[in-house]
Each structure stands twice: as C-alpha cells, then as structure tokens.
Design a protein around this motif. Structure first.
Motif, PDB file in Angstrom:
ATOM      1  N   SER A  17       0.830  -1.200   0.000  1.00  0.00           N
ATOM      2  CA  SER A  17       0.000   0.000   0.000  1.00  0.00           C
ATOM      3  C   SER A  17       0.865   1.250   0.000  1.00  0.00           C
ATOM      4  O   SER A  17       1.583   1.525   0.972  1.00  0.00           O
ATOM      5  CB  SER A  17      -0.907   0.011   1.225  1.00  0.00           C
ATOM      6  N   LEU A  18       0.774   2.023  -1.062  1.00  0.00           N
ATOM      7  CA  LEU A  18       1.592   3.236  -1.145  1.00  0.00           C
ATOM      8  C   LEU A  18       1.101   4.331  -0.212  1.00  0.00           C
ATOM      9  O   LEU A  18       1.766   5.358  -0.066  1.00  0.00           O
ATOM     10  CB  LEU A  18       1.652   3.715  -2.594  1.00  0.00           C
ATOM     11  N   TRP A  19      -0.013   4.137   0.437  1.00  0.00           N
ATOM     12  CA  TRP A  19      -0.454   5.039   1.502  1.00  0.00           C
ATOM     13  C   TRP A  19       0.548   5.027   2.655  1.00  0.00           C
ATOM     14  O   TRP A  19       0.674   5.995   3.403  1.00  0.00           O
ATOM     15  CB  TRP A  19      -1.837   4.606   1.976  1.00  0.00           C
ATOM     16  N   SER A  20       1.290   3.931   2.805  1.00  0.00           N
ATOM     17  CA  SER A  20       2.272   3.823   3.887  1.00  0.00           C
ATOM     18  C   SER A  20       3.684   4.196   3.452  1.00  0.00           C
ATOM     19  O   SER A  20       4.613   4.134   4.260  1.00  0.00           O
ATOM     20  CB  SER A  20       2.272   2.392   4.438  1.00  0.00           C
ATOM     21  N   ALA A  21       3.864   4.568   2.178  1.00  0.00           N
ATOM     22  CA  ALA A  21       5.175   5.048   1.730  1.00  0.00           C
ATOM     23  C   ALA A  21       5.437   6.438   2.301  1.00  0.00           C
ATOM     24  O   ALA A  21       4.525   7.108   2.807  1.00  0.00           O
ATOM     25  CB  ALA A  21       5.211   5.091   0.205  1.00  0.00           C
ATOM     26  N   ASP A  22       6.683   6.861   2.208  1.00  0.00           N
ATOM     27  CA  ASP A  22       7.028   8.240   2.550  1.00  0.00           C
ATOM     28  C   ASP A  22       6.599   9.105   1.365  1.00  0.00           C
ATOM     29  O   ASP A  22       7.249   9.112   0.322  1.00  0.00           O
ATOM     30  CB  ASP A  22       8.537   8.351   2.793  1.00  0.00           C
ATOM     31  N   GLU A  67       9.594   8.320  -4.902  1.00  0.00           N
ATOM     32  CA  GLU A  67      10.474   7.660  -5.862  1.00  0.00           C
ATOM     33  C   GLU A  67      11.517   6.817  -5.145  1.00  0.00           C
ATOM     34  O   GLU A  67      11.803   5.681  -5.560  1.00  0.00           O
ATOM     35  CB  GLU A  67      11.151   8.683  -6.763  1.00  0.00           C
ATOM     36  N   ARG A  68      12.057   7.319  -4.045  1.00  0.00           N
ATOM     37  CA  ARG A  68      13.025   6.541  -3.267  1.00  0.00           C
ATOM     38  C   ARG A  68      12.397   5.260  -2.744  1.00  0.00           C
ATOM     39  O   ARG A  68      12.993   4.174  -2.840  1.00  0.00           O
ATOM     40  CB  ARG A  68      13.524   7.383  -2.095  1.00  0.00           C
ATOM     41  N   ASP A  69      11.197   5.352  -2.199  1.00  0.00           N
ATOM     42  CA  ASP A  69      10.541   4.167  -1.653  1.00  0.00           C
ATOM     43  C   ASP A  69      10.176   3.174  -2.750  1.00  0.00           C
ATOM     44  O   ASP A  69      10.255   1.953  -2.550  1.00  0.00           O
ATOM     45  CB  ASP A  69       9.297   4.565  -0.860  1.00  0.00           C
ATOM     46  N   ILE A 116      11.361  -0.867  -2.815  1.00  0.00           N
ATOM     47  CA  ILE A 116      10.455  -2.009  -2.772  1.00  0.00           C
ATOM     48  C   ILE A 116      10.360  -2.765  -4.090  1.00  0.00           C
ATOM     49  O   ILE A 116       9.860  -3.899  -4.111  1.00  0.00           O
ATOM     50  CB  ILE A 116       9.042  -1.584  -2.318  1.00  0.00           C
ATOM     51  N   GLU A 117      10.846  -2.191  -5.180  1.00  0.00           N
ATOM     52  CA  GLU A 117      10.654  -2.793  -6.506  1.00  0.00           C
ATOM     53  C   GLU A 117      11.066  -4.269  -6.574  1.00  0.00           C
ATOM     54  O   GLU A 117      10.347  -5.082  -7.174  1.00  0.00           O
ATOM     55  CB  GLU A 117      11.411  -1.991  -7.570  1.00  0.00           C
ATOM     56  N   PRO A 118      12.191  -4.689  -5.971  1.00  0.00           N
ATOM     57  CA  PRO A 118      12.562  -6.109  -6.070  1.00  0.00           C
ATOM     58  C   PRO A 118      11.652  -7.044  -5.273  1.00  0.00           C
ATOM     59  O   PRO A 118      11.708  -8.258  -5.456  1.00  0.00           O
ATOM     60  CB  PRO A 118      13.994  -6.137  -5.498  1.00  0.00           C
ATOM     61  N   HIS A 119      10.823  -6.493  -4.387  1.00  0.00           N
ATOM     62  CA  HIS A 119      10.080  -7.321  -3.442  1.00  0.00           C
ATOM     63  C   HIS A 119       8.568  -7.294  -3.649  1.00  0.00           C
ATOM     64  O   HIS A 119       7.870  -8.196  -3.180  1.00  0.00           O
ATOM     65  CB  HIS A 119      10.376  -6.856  -2.012  1.00  0.00           C
ATOM     66  N   VAL A 120       8.049  -6.293  -4.316  1.00  0.00           N
ATOM     67  CA  VAL A 120       6.608  -6.109  -4.421  1.00  0.00           C
ATOM     68  C   VAL A 120       6.054  -6.902  -5.609  1.00  0.00           C
ATOM     69  O   VAL A 120       6.679  -6.983  -6.659  1.00  0.00           O
ATOM     70  CB  VAL A 120       6.276  -4.602  -4.556  1.00  0.00           C
ATOM     71  N   ASP A 121       4.880  -7.501  -5.412  1.00  0.00           N
ATOM     72  CA  ASP A 121       4.191  -8.165  -6.518  1.00  0.00           C
ATOM     73  C   ASP A 121       3.257  -7.194  -7.239  1.00  0.00           C
ATOM     74  O   ASP A 121       3.129  -7.248  -8.452  1.00  0.00           O
ATOM     75  CB  ASP A 121       3.395  -9.371  -6.007  1.00  0.00           C
ATOM     76  N   LEU A 122       2.578  -6.361  -6.482  1.00  0.00           N
ATOM     77  CA  LEU A 122       1.768  -5.303  -7.082  1.00  0.00           C
ATOM     78  C   LEU A 122       1.600  -4.172  -6.077  1.00  0.00           C
ATOM     79  O   LEU A 122       1.620  -4.381  -4.863  1.00  0.00           O
ATOM     80  CB  LEU A 122       0.414  -5.819  -7.563  1.00  0.00           C
ATOM     81  N   PHE A 147       6.886  -1.321   4.778  1.00  0.00           N
ATOM     82  CA  PHE A 147       7.655  -0.085   4.679  1.00  0.00           C
ATOM     83  C   PHE A 147       8.460   0.206   5.935  1.00  0.00           C
ATOM     84  O   PHE A 147       9.479   0.888   5.884  1.00  0.00           O
ATOM     85  CB  PHE A 147       6.726   1.090   4.362  1.00  0.00           C
ATOM     86  N   GLY A 148       8.017  -0.333   7.077  1.00  0.00           N
ATOM     87  CA  GLY A 148       8.740  -0.104   8.318  1.00  0.00           C
ATOM     88  C   GLY A 148       9.763  -1.161   8.652  1.00  0.00           C
ATOM     89  O   GLY A 148      10.424  -1.076   9.692  1.00  0.00           O
TER      90      GLY A 148
END
Length: 241
Positions: free
Chosen positions: A25-30, A35-37, A41-47, A221-222
């Motif tokens: 959930s990008l609601w929990s990104a900084d 862009e940094r976040d 996460i790109e190598p780990h996220v499925d969607l 994210f944490g």
C-alpha cells in the motif's frame, strides 16, 4: 522511465498463485520521497496498492490520477487502484485511473449497479477489475461480481482509517468468500485479498483462512530487512479448507 513487459489483465494473470503475494500500500510510503521508496520495494513487491478516497464514501481524500501516472512511470509492477468513492463518480474515476496507468481497478460492491458498470468499463478500456467489501457488508454482496472480476478484496477493519486491529470476523469472511467463489466456478480465476489490520501476528491467520494476497503497509515499509520479511510472507501456508 521503467517499461512494463505486461499490463492490464495480462499483468494480473501473470501474478504467482503458488505463494502469498506481497501487495504494498503506497499510503504507507514516505509521500515526500515516493520515488526513493518505489526503488527500495521494486525487487520485493508483486503489485502496488493505491487507495483513492473521495471524502464521502470514506473519511478523507487519498491519491489522484496525476500521481498514479507518475508512479506508473517508475515501476514495472502492476498497479491496483482501490476506488473508495460514491457510486455517482465510480465510472468516471475508473476511466481516469486506467488512462493514467492502473492495471487493475477494484470498486466497492456497495456501489451497486454503478460498480458493475465500472467493472465492465474497466474491461472495455483494457484493464482488469476487482470488487471490494466493507467489513459491515454481507459477503454475499460479491456474488453478482464473481463472473466478471479477477480480485475479491475483503476489508478486515473499518474503511479508510489506519492503525486498527483486525476484526474477529475477517477470517470467517474470507472462508465464506472462497466458498462463494467455488460455487460460482471461479475459485481458480479470482485472487482473494485481505486488506486492513495487517500485522505480523495476523498475516498467518489470514493466509490460513485463504487469503492469496495481503495489503502490506507499515509491516513492509517499516521493516529494515524487506527481503527477510518477504521470505517469511512467501513461506506462509493455506490451511486445508
């Protein structure tokens, strides 16, 4: 700019079905360092999961099409937009978010016939579609959507508020939804998702109840060791149902 190899229904169909998915959930990104976040996460996220709220269907405003357009340029992963909006705007919002890069649009069953029209519009525009249920809505409300969607998402907390504990009804509702999917002959075609109350101690329970993806917020994210977190998540098993 990151180029996707698959988009829309093809991207959703390519998601792995042999393990629990990581839906972030990008609601929990900084939000000041999106862009940094995204790179982290790109190598780990499925969607990616993007909540959209109109401050009427749910408290507060969340995310908008131009931001999704920017995010879509920065990731090769599918984008799942969850529309928490009133019925009178759900079709126009479906169009706007698909035009700016959403691969999957999920609408609320509480939107009624307008929600069904939005699902069909998503398909016409080349995207995939899903349905979401508020915690207080009977699970049977997904039934009209089952022939037409690739995702069923059940909220395990009250809508639109962070930090709540998982409802005791969340796992029984997942089991009920899977039964309905099976009865409709679409169990193999639909991904069953759990959203809300996602914690280290609740994810194994949700997975055992049949969840195929969980919407991760601060749990992902944490975590300073995201690779280890995702290895743990992927190893969780479904109970015999």
């Amino acid at each position: 700019m990151t180029m996707k190899t698959l988009s829309g229904p093809a991207a959703i169909a390519a998601l792995p079905r042999n393990r629990l998915l990581g839906e972030f959930s990008l609601w929990s990104a900084d939000l000041a360092n999106m862009e940094r976040d995204l790179k982290r996460i790109e190598p780990h996220v499925d969607l990616h999961h993007i909540d959209v709220a109109d401050a009427r269907f749910t408290p507060g405003f969340l995310f908008f099409p131009d931001l999704v357009k920017r995010i879509a340029r920065l990731t090769a992963r599918p984008i799942h937009v969850h529309l928490m909006v009133e019925a009178e705007i759900v079709e126009e919002q479906t169009r706007q978010f698909i035009e700016t890069g959403a691969d999957l649009i999920s609408v609320h069953a509480e939107n009624g016939e307008a929600g069904l029209r939005a699902v069909r519009l998503a398909h016409e525009l080349g995207a995939e579609a899903g349905v979401v249920l508020r915690l207080e809505t009977p699970v049977a409300a997904v039934t009209p959507y089952l022939p037409e969607v690739a995702f069923v998402t059940l909220l395990g907390t009250s809508i639109g508020v962070k930090g709540q504990s998982l409802s005791d009804q969340a796992c029984p509702r997942l089991i009920e939804a899977r039964t309905l999917m099976r009865q409709a002959g679409r169990e193999a075609d639909i991904i069953l998702a759990a959203d809300g109350g996602i914690r280290h101690e609740t994810v194994p329970r949700l997975r055992a109840a049949g969840a195929e993806t969980v919407v991760l917020g601060s749990l992902a994210f944490g975590d300073p060791d995201l690779a280890q977190r995702m290895a743990w998540l992927h190893g969780l098993k479904v109970a015999a149902l």
